[in-house]
Design a protein around this motif. Structure first.
Motif, PDB file in Angstrom:
ATOM      1  N   GLY A  30       0.195   0.522  11.009  1.00 32.66           N
ATOM      2  CA  GLY A  30       0.361  -0.418   9.914  1.00 32.66           C
ATOM      3  C   GLY A  30       0.011  -1.850  10.249  1.00 32.66           C
ATOM      4  N   THR A  31      -0.869  -2.040  11.244  1.00 35.71           N
ATOM      5  CA  THR A  31      -1.217  -3.406  11.661  1.00 35.71           C
ATOM      6  C   THR A  31      -2.529  -3.894  11.047  1.00 35.71           C
ATOM      7  OG1 THR A  31      -2.268  -2.520  13.667  1.00 35.71           O
ATOM      8  CG2 THR A  31       0.049  -3.225  13.828  1.00 35.71           C
ATOM      9  N   ILE A  32      -3.221  -3.039  10.288  1.00 33.48           N
ATOM     10  CA  ILE A  32      -4.400  -3.484   9.544  1.00 33.48           C
ATOM     11  C   ILE A  32      -4.251  -3.042   8.089  1.00 33.48           C
ATOM     12  CG2 ILE A  32      -5.921  -3.400  11.561  1.00 33.48           C
ATOM     13  CD1 ILE A  32      -7.185  -0.858  10.397  1.00 33.48           C
ATOM     14  N   ASN A  33      -4.955  -3.703   7.212  1.00 29.83           N
ATOM     15  CA  ASN A  33      -4.920  -3.391   5.783  1.00 29.83           C
ATOM     16  C   ASN A  33      -5.927  -2.268   5.519  1.00 29.83           C
ATOM     17  OD1 ASN A  33      -4.656  -3.388   3.011  1.00 29.83           O
ATOM     18  ND2 ASN A  33      -5.851  -5.253   2.703  1.00 29.83           N
ATOM     19  N   SER A  34      -5.456  -1.049   5.595  1.00 29.12           N
ATOM     20  CA  SER A  34      -6.340   0.104   5.486  1.00 29.12           C
ATOM     21  C   SER A  34      -5.538   1.290   4.987  1.00 29.12           C
ATOM     22  CB  SER A  34      -6.970   0.410   6.857  1.00 29.12           C
ATOM     23  OG  SER A  34      -7.973   1.388   6.766  1.00 29.12           O
ATOM     24  N   ARG A  35      -6.230   2.315   4.507  1.00 30.72           N
ATOM     25  CA  ARG A  35      -5.537   3.503   4.032  1.00 30.72           C
ATOM     26  C   ARG A  35      -6.104   4.753   4.703  1.00 30.72           C
ATOM     27  NH1 ARG A  35      -6.631   3.420  -2.311  1.00 30.72           N
ATOM     28  NH2 ARG A  35      -7.032   1.198  -2.025  1.00 30.72           N
ATOM     29  N   ASP A 280     -11.143  -1.536   7.384  1.00 34.31           N
ATOM     30  CA  ASP A 280     -10.174  -2.641   7.381  1.00 34.31           C
ATOM     31  C   ASP A 280     -10.523  -3.533   6.192  1.00 34.31           C
ATOM     32  OD1 ASP A 280      -8.628  -4.896   7.713  1.00 34.31           O
ATOM     33  OD2 ASP A 280      -9.197  -5.228   9.814  1.00 34.31           O
ATOM     34  N   GLU A 281      -9.684  -3.516   5.175  1.00 31.19           N
ATOM     35  CA  GLU A 281     -10.003  -4.214   3.940  1.00 31.19           C
ATOM     36  C   GLU A 281      -9.929  -5.731   4.064  1.00 31.19           C
ATOM     37  OE1 GLU A 281      -8.039  -2.436   0.573  1.00 31.19           O
ATOM     38  OE2 GLU A 281      -8.358  -0.407   1.363  1.00 31.19           O
ATOM     39  N   ASP A 282      -9.485  -6.235   5.214  1.00 37.43           N
ATOM     40  CA  ASP A 282      -9.498  -7.674   5.468  1.00 37.43           C
ATOM     41  C   ASP A 282     -10.652  -8.088   6.382  1.00 37.43           C
ATOM     42  OD1 ASP A 282      -7.191  -8.097   3.952  1.00 37.43           O
ATOM     43  OD2 ASP A 282      -5.872  -7.690   5.655  1.00 37.43           O
TER      44      ASP A 282
END
Length: 305
Positions: A30-35, A280-282
């Motif tokens: 949960g350390t990156i904005n991803s699914r 990674d969405e960021d």
């Protein structure tokens, strides 16, 4: 016409079970904005009840549980899957057939070269003959593209488009490419006139494939790697993207450049490898896709045409 993205990842899924690259570690913790994503497959329907499963991923049971339309529960034993179509004989696109063995005989649409692989190098057809069995429906791939229809998809016309690629490593003709080893799929709704071109494995483009892509309203195409040397740079493989049958997004002649030339109203990447930074969405790479009007497929994504 309705399309559901059942799985949007490349082989191994995301996070890949044995991988601790930045992406896999990040989505796991949960350390990156991803699914998370399962291995690539889509379902197509004309009426929302009867579905064509395009590729049978090893994750098919998880995908069915997440997609109520594929389990309508009209009887004690039931399925919304009316037929299966295979784009190639790769292990991450055919192994899911084994998970369907408790059902009725499977109408299976694939090319002659894929059918040969399923009887020799990876003999799933023989194994399944001891369970539900499969009924092979040959896809026309020789010569000019030939449209065909599937009874359960009334009002939808399909065309198999041979693509330049290699058969799987276990194929007897691995080093002797044949038409139909890998295909793209043009899907036309004869009522709305809208079209989809689906190609999760697209290593290079010829004039015929480019013309078909230009005619499509929605492109759902290969998003495996960001760079040609992605796996080499990470130390995961000695092979560049091209040798694995994939056109990377970045660089001259890459997928972004190709899609910039296409008039489609929707341009969507699928079959995304776990190493690809666009997950990674960021990330700046993900932002670049947005700047070019390119979407990233995700499990459960619905498309109406």
């Amino acid at each position: 016409m309705k399309i559901i993205v059942l799985g949007s990842s490349a082989g191994g899924g995301y996070p890949q079970w044995n991988c601790n690259c930045r992406n896999c570690d990040g989505v796991r913790n949960g350390t990156i904005n991803s699914r998370a994503r399962t291995q690539s497959s889509i379902a197509i329907s004309a009426n929302g009840t009867d579905w064509l499963l395009v590729n049978a991923s090893p994750d098919i049971l998880t995908q069915i549980r997440a997609t109520p339309a594929l389990q309508p529960a009209r009887a004690a034993r039931d399925t919304g899957i009316a037929a299966v179509l295979l784009m190639d004989a790769q292990v991450d696109h055919v192994t899911g057939l084994m998970m369907l063995r408790e059902g009725r005989r499977i109408p299976l649409y694939c090319s002659a070269s894929v059918w040969d692989d399923l009887q020799t190098g990876y003999p799933l057809a023989d194994v399944l003959s001891h369970y539900c069995g499969v009924q092979w429906q040959p896809l026309p791939v020789a010569g000019e593209p030939q449209p065909f229809e599937i009874a359960a998809l009334s009002g939808i016309r399909l065309t198999a488009v041979p693509l330049h690629s290699k058969a799987p490593p276990y194929s007897p003709h691995r080093e002797r490419p044949q038409p139909g080893d890998n295909i793209g799929l043009l899907v036309e709704d004869l009522i709305t006139g809208r079209t989809l071109f689906y190609a999760p494995g697209l290593g290079s483009l010829d004039a015929a494939t480019t013309a078909i892509m230009r005619s499509a309203d929605c492109l759902l195409v290969d998003g495996t790697f960001w760079t040609e040397d992605e796996m080499i740079d990470l130390g995961f493989s000695p092979n560049p993207a091209a040798s694995m049958g994939h056109l990377p997004q970045s660089g001259e002649g890459g997928m972004i450049e190709v899609l910039d030339q296409m008039p489609a109203s929707r341009k969507i990447l699928i079959h995304i490898n776990n190493t690809n930074p666009i997950l990674d969405e960021d990330s700046p790479q993900h932002a670049t896709l947005g700047e070019h009007g390119i979407e990233l497929a995700y499990d459960g994504m619905e498309i109406s045409l």
